[in-house]
Design a protein around this motif. Structure first.
Motif, PDB file in Angstrom:
ATOM      1  N   SER A 200      57.450 -93.463 -20.907  1.00  0.00           N
ATOM      2  CA  SER A 200      58.407 -94.040 -19.962  1.00  0.00           C
ATOM      3  C   SER A 200      59.622 -93.118 -19.872  1.00  0.00           C
ATOM      4  O   SER A 200      60.041 -92.531 -20.878  1.00  0.00           O
ATOM      5  CB  SER A 200      58.848 -95.432 -20.419  1.00  0.00           C
ATOM      6  OG  SER A 200      57.730 -96.285 -20.501  1.00  0.00           O
TER       7      SER A 200
ATOM      8  N   ASP B 117      54.828 -95.685  -6.217  1.00  0.00           N
ATOM      9  CA  ASP B 117      54.611 -97.119  -6.415  1.00  0.00           C
ATOM     10  C   ASP B 117      53.857 -97.733  -5.230  1.00  0.00           C
ATOM     11  O   ASP B 117      52.939 -98.548  -5.404  1.00  0.00           O
ATOM     12  CB  ASP B 117      55.957 -97.814  -6.609  1.00  0.00           C
ATOM     13  CG  ASP B 117      55.806 -99.259  -7.074  1.00  0.00           C
ATOM     14  OD1 ASP B 117      54.989 -99.480  -7.985  1.00  0.00           O
ATOM     15  OD2 ASP B 117      56.471-100.141  -6.515  1.00  0.00           O
TER      16      ASP B 117
ATOM     17  N   GLY C 231      47.715 -99.963  -9.787  1.00  0.00           N
ATOM     18  CA  GLY C 231      48.761-100.440 -10.678  1.00  0.00           C
ATOM     19  C   GLY C 231      50.101-100.456  -9.985  1.00  0.00           C
ATOM     20  O   GLY C 231      50.178-100.571  -8.750  1.00  0.00           O
TER      21      GLY C 231
ATOM     22  N   ASP D  51      56.943-100.264 -13.170  1.00  0.00           N
ATOM     23  CA  ASP D  51      57.963-101.224 -13.582  1.00  0.00           C
ATOM     24  C   ASP D  51      59.305-100.500 -13.646  1.00  0.00           C
ATOM     25  O   ASP D  51      59.456 -99.520 -14.381  1.00  0.00           O
ATOM     26  CB  ASP D  51      57.592-101.796 -14.955  1.00  0.00           C
ATOM     27  CG  ASP D  51      58.597-102.821 -15.458  1.00  0.00           C
ATOM     28  OD1 ASP D  51      59.603-103.076 -14.767  1.00  0.00           O
ATOM     29  OD2 ASP D  51      58.381-103.375 -16.551  1.00  0.00           O
TER      30      ASP D  51
ATOM     31  N   LYS E  45      58.263 -97.261 -15.948  1.00  0.00           N
ATOM     32  CA  LYS E  45      57.087 -97.450 -16.800  1.00  0.00           C
ATOM     33  C   LYS E  45      55.854 -97.685 -15.939  1.00  0.00           C
ATOM     34  O   LYS E  45      55.857 -98.574 -15.081  1.00  0.00           O
ATOM     35  CB  LYS E  45      57.298 -98.635 -17.748  1.00  0.00           C
ATOM     36  CG  LYS E  45      56.150 -98.838 -18.729  1.00  0.00           C
ATOM     37  CD  LYS E  45      56.451 -99.988 -19.679  1.00  0.00           C
ATOM     38  CE  LYS E  45      55.318-100.188 -20.675  1.00  0.00           C
ATOM     39  NZ  LYS E  45      55.589-101.310 -21.602  1.00  0.00           N
TER      40      LYS E  45
ATOM     41  N   GLN F 116      52.310 -99.021 -15.117  1.00  0.00           N
ATOM     42  CA  GLN F 116      51.395-100.083 -15.512  1.00  0.00           C
ATOM     43  C   GLN F 116      50.106 -99.910 -14.712  1.00  0.00           C
ATOM     44  O   GLN F 116      50.124-100.009 -13.487  1.00  0.00           O
ATOM     45  CB  GLN F 116      52.017-101.461 -15.269  1.00  0.00           C
ATOM     46  CG  GLN F 116      53.258-101.691 -16.121  1.00  0.00           C
ATOM     47  CD  GLN F 116      53.891-103.050 -15.912  1.00  0.00           C
ATOM     48  OE1 GLN F 116      53.836-103.597 -14.817  1.00  0.00           O
ATOM     49  NE2 GLN F 116      54.504-103.590 -16.960  1.00  0.00           N
TER      50      GLN F 116
ATOM     51  N   ASN G 228      46.096-100.710 -13.765  1.00  0.00           N
ATOM     52  CA  ASN G 228      44.999-101.673 -13.763  1.00  0.00           C
ATOM     53  C   ASN G 228      43.637-100.980 -13.856  1.00  0.00           C
ATOM     54  O   ASN G 228      42.698-101.510 -14.433  1.00  0.00           O
ATOM     55  CB  ASN G 228      45.012-102.519 -12.479  1.00  0.00           C
ATOM     56  CG  ASN G 228      46.338-103.243 -12.303  1.00  0.00           C
ATOM     57  OD1 ASN G 228      46.966-103.627 -13.280  1.00  0.00           O
ATOM     58  ND2 ASN G 228      46.769-103.416 -11.060  1.00  0.00           N
TER      59      ASN G 228
ATOM     60  N   HIS H  41      42.345 -97.385 -14.963  1.00  0.00           N
ATOM     61  CA  HIS H  41      42.591 -96.059 -15.539  1.00  0.00           C
ATOM     62  C   HIS H  41      41.600 -95.020 -15.007  1.00  0.00           C
ATOM     63  O   HIS H  41      41.978 -93.876 -14.750  1.00  0.00           O
ATOM     64  CB  HIS H  41      42.502 -96.126 -17.076  1.00  0.00           C
ATOM     65  CG  HIS H  41      43.661 -96.818 -17.699  1.00  0.00           C
ATOM     66  ND1 HIS H  41      44.844 -96.172 -18.006  1.00  0.00           N
ATOM     67  CD2 HIS H  41      43.827 -98.122 -18.060  1.00  0.00           C
ATOM     68  CE1 HIS H  41      45.691 -97.032 -18.544  1.00  0.00           C
ATOM     69  NE2 HIS H  41      45.103 -98.221 -18.596  1.00  0.00           N
TER      70      HIS H  41
END
Length: 559
Positions: A17, A42, A51, A54, A60, A62, A64, A66
């Protein structure tokens, strides 16, 4: 298509992060630019249902999916390196030619060229000239080496090359001199690396980007390797190190570096980026070692006329030379990728004491090593496991060792050390039969008196054991009482066992024997001894504790 900066942000966020200020500093961009890039990334992540980012504190990532994200990153990289591939194979190309071969828009091609020039300015520059087109200005040797290295790092590019481009065995056998030259390569590079150099030469030769014959190419390599072998590197190290005063074994370091230079000349690995992050911590811990490495690498590069010598690898060997201490457990690490093995070797020597590590890169080297040394551990990269299926592997790892790997390997080494020491210090003379009292403290006193009378322990040590037990420091493993102290002794530890004729109830547990342990107060590497004893004896039944043979077998058996 994302910009290269946005892709870099995405790659950074995959590992950690970051705040906006941190990203701006790392990428040499304004905070406002980073905010816009984050918004673009994003939006793309949510649109593709991969994903989101955040933004509540630091940025960060995140994820869903990979697999989808990794595939996207790899495909972007492949587009960039496909452009470089064609510029290495052909002497020059127009933007239209590149677009036709890569199926990329011209705008993206210009962006990729800018990115490649920024990232690899120490290796090459991609130039444009009216009437000539887009081209790389390189020597024959460097062009073939760069292309071979590119194909080695990006295997998907190899699949796009027609089989007809590969140099046939028939062609090689016709040239006796070439055949002789190729035989010399086996100790410095793998068969795959050799084949990729042959392929790279063939591709460049076919498209007129070189005029060198294959024989001349390998002759030039051999001359550079001979020049490296003749270097008085010890003298050079001593001279340069006068300004840094790094405590190293110059002779051992020079020997390692000469081998590294030979391998670098034989098959340079220019596109391996796996070493960057793990080396950051090492550089912080050993700043002078890496400064010394930078100066040394530049001097060697100029002398040997090599396109590029990565000072990071030189730094690894210098740090290695600082850790040549006495060790007692032999381990072999089988890893064909030199970059990965170099990092893992450094990590193991940093984190695991009492380890003599032999790094091998081929099955032949492994077989020689197993014959030559008493190997306790065999560490094998998961990718190469199938090649050593006939050998008993102790530990399987995946690429660069992480914290969990290092802890597990350290435990294996500690266990091996403890077993070896038990064989040395525990024998039938340390096994006693005792007609015991119903009171445990009286029984322990009698046992300690026997040991002190026979001068196996001192009266001071006996009193220290009694005091610890009286203070409530009682350790019970299964049906075994284990009184213990730290003491000034020559061995890492000593063991004395007393078999009781009758069981004693101690802390509501039936105790059938007493194992007295003295641990050398200076032997910090044996702190795992009690964990080891617990693992070996927690389920020991009275029959196991009844004879030396059974107890000894229980102490030494593999779990």
């Amino acid at each position: 298509m994302m910009t290269n900066r946005q892709v870099k942000i995405l790659q950074l966020l995959m590992d950690n992060s970051y705040s906006g200020a941190e990203l701006a500093h790392l990428l040499n961009a304004s905070r406002r630019t980073i905010i816009r890039d984050i918004a673009t990334i994003d939006y793309w992540l949510e649109k593709e249902k991969i994903g989101n980012i955040d933004t509540s504190q630091k940025y960060k990532l995140q994820v869903n999916n990979h697999y989808q994200l990794e595939t996207f990153i790899q495909e972007l990289q492949l587009k960039q390196y496909r452009v470089l591939y064609y510029l290495l194979v052909y002497p020059a190309l127009s933007n239209d030619d590149i677009a036709a071969k890569t199926l990329l828009p011209k705008k993206n091609i210009d962006e990729i060229i800018y990115y490649l020039n920024q990232k690899y300015n120490y290796l090459f520059m991609i130039r444009k000239k009216v009437g000539k087109g887009v081209y790389l200005s390189l020597t024959t040797q460097d062009r073939i080496d760069l292309l071979a290295s590119l194909l080695f790092s990006f295997t998907r590019l190899q699949k796009e090359i027609p089989r007809a481009s590969y140099v046939s065995k028939k062609f090689r056998l016709k040239n006796a001199k070439l055949t002789q030259l190729l035989k010399r390569r086996s100790t410095l590079e793998s068969q795959q690396q050799l084949e990729l150099q042959l392929l790279s030469w063939q591709l460049c030769w076919t498209h007129d980007s070189i005029q060198y014959s294959l024989t001349e190419y390998f002759e030039e390599k051999n001359l550079r390797i001979q020049k490296a072998a003749q270097l008085n590197l010890v003298k050079i190290l001593v001279r340069i190190n006068q300004g840094y005063r790094v405590k190293i074994d110059e002779h051992a370091c020079a020997q390692m570096l000469i081998q590294h230079l030979k391998r670098t000349i034989s098959f340079p690995n220019y596109f391996d980026e796996t070493v960057t992050e793990p080396l950051k911590a090492l550089k912080a811990s050993y700043p002078f070692s890496f400064e010394l490495a930078e100066e040394l690498a530049q001097g060697l590069q100029d002398y040997l006329k090599i396109l590029y010598i990565d000072s990071q690898y030189i730094g690894l060997y210098i740090v290695n030379a600082q850790h040549l201490a006495s060790q007692s457990v032999h381990a072999v690490m089988y890893e064909e990728r030199h970059s990965i093995s170099n990092i893992n070797e450094m990590l193991l020597k940093e984190q695991v004491k009492n380890l003599i590590l032999h790094v091998v890169h081929s099955v032949a080297e492994l077989n020689n090593c197993v014959k030559k040394y008493p190997i306790t551990l065999l560490l094998v990269d998961k990718m190469q496991l199938v090649k050593v299926a006939d050998v008993n592997t102790t530990y399987i790892f995946n690429g660069i060792l992480d914290h969990t790997d290092l802890v597990k390997i350290k435990n294996i080494v500690d266990t091996a050390l403890i077993r070896a020491e038990i064989k040395n210090v525990f024998n039938e003379h340390d096994f006693f039969y005792l007609n015991n009292d119903v009171n445990f403290n009286f029984t322990l006193q009698n046992a300690l008196k026997i040991l002190s009378t026979q001068h196996l322990i001192t009266a001071k040590q006996a009193n220290a054991i009694l005091k610890r037990e009286a203070a409530g420091n009682q350790l019970i493993i299964g049906h075994l009482s284990v009184p213990h102290i730290k003491a000034t002794i020559d061995e890492p530890f000593r063991l004395f066992y007393f078999r009781l004729d009758n069981a004693i109830i101690l802390n509501k547990v039936k105790v059938y024997g007493i194992l007295i342990v003295l641990v050398n107060s200076q032997a910090s590497e044996y702190t795992q001894l009690f964990a080891y004893l617990y693992g070996q004896l927690k389920h020991a039944v009275p029959e196991v504790l009844a004879t030396f043979r059974n107890l000894n077998r229980a102490l030494l058996m593999a779990p």
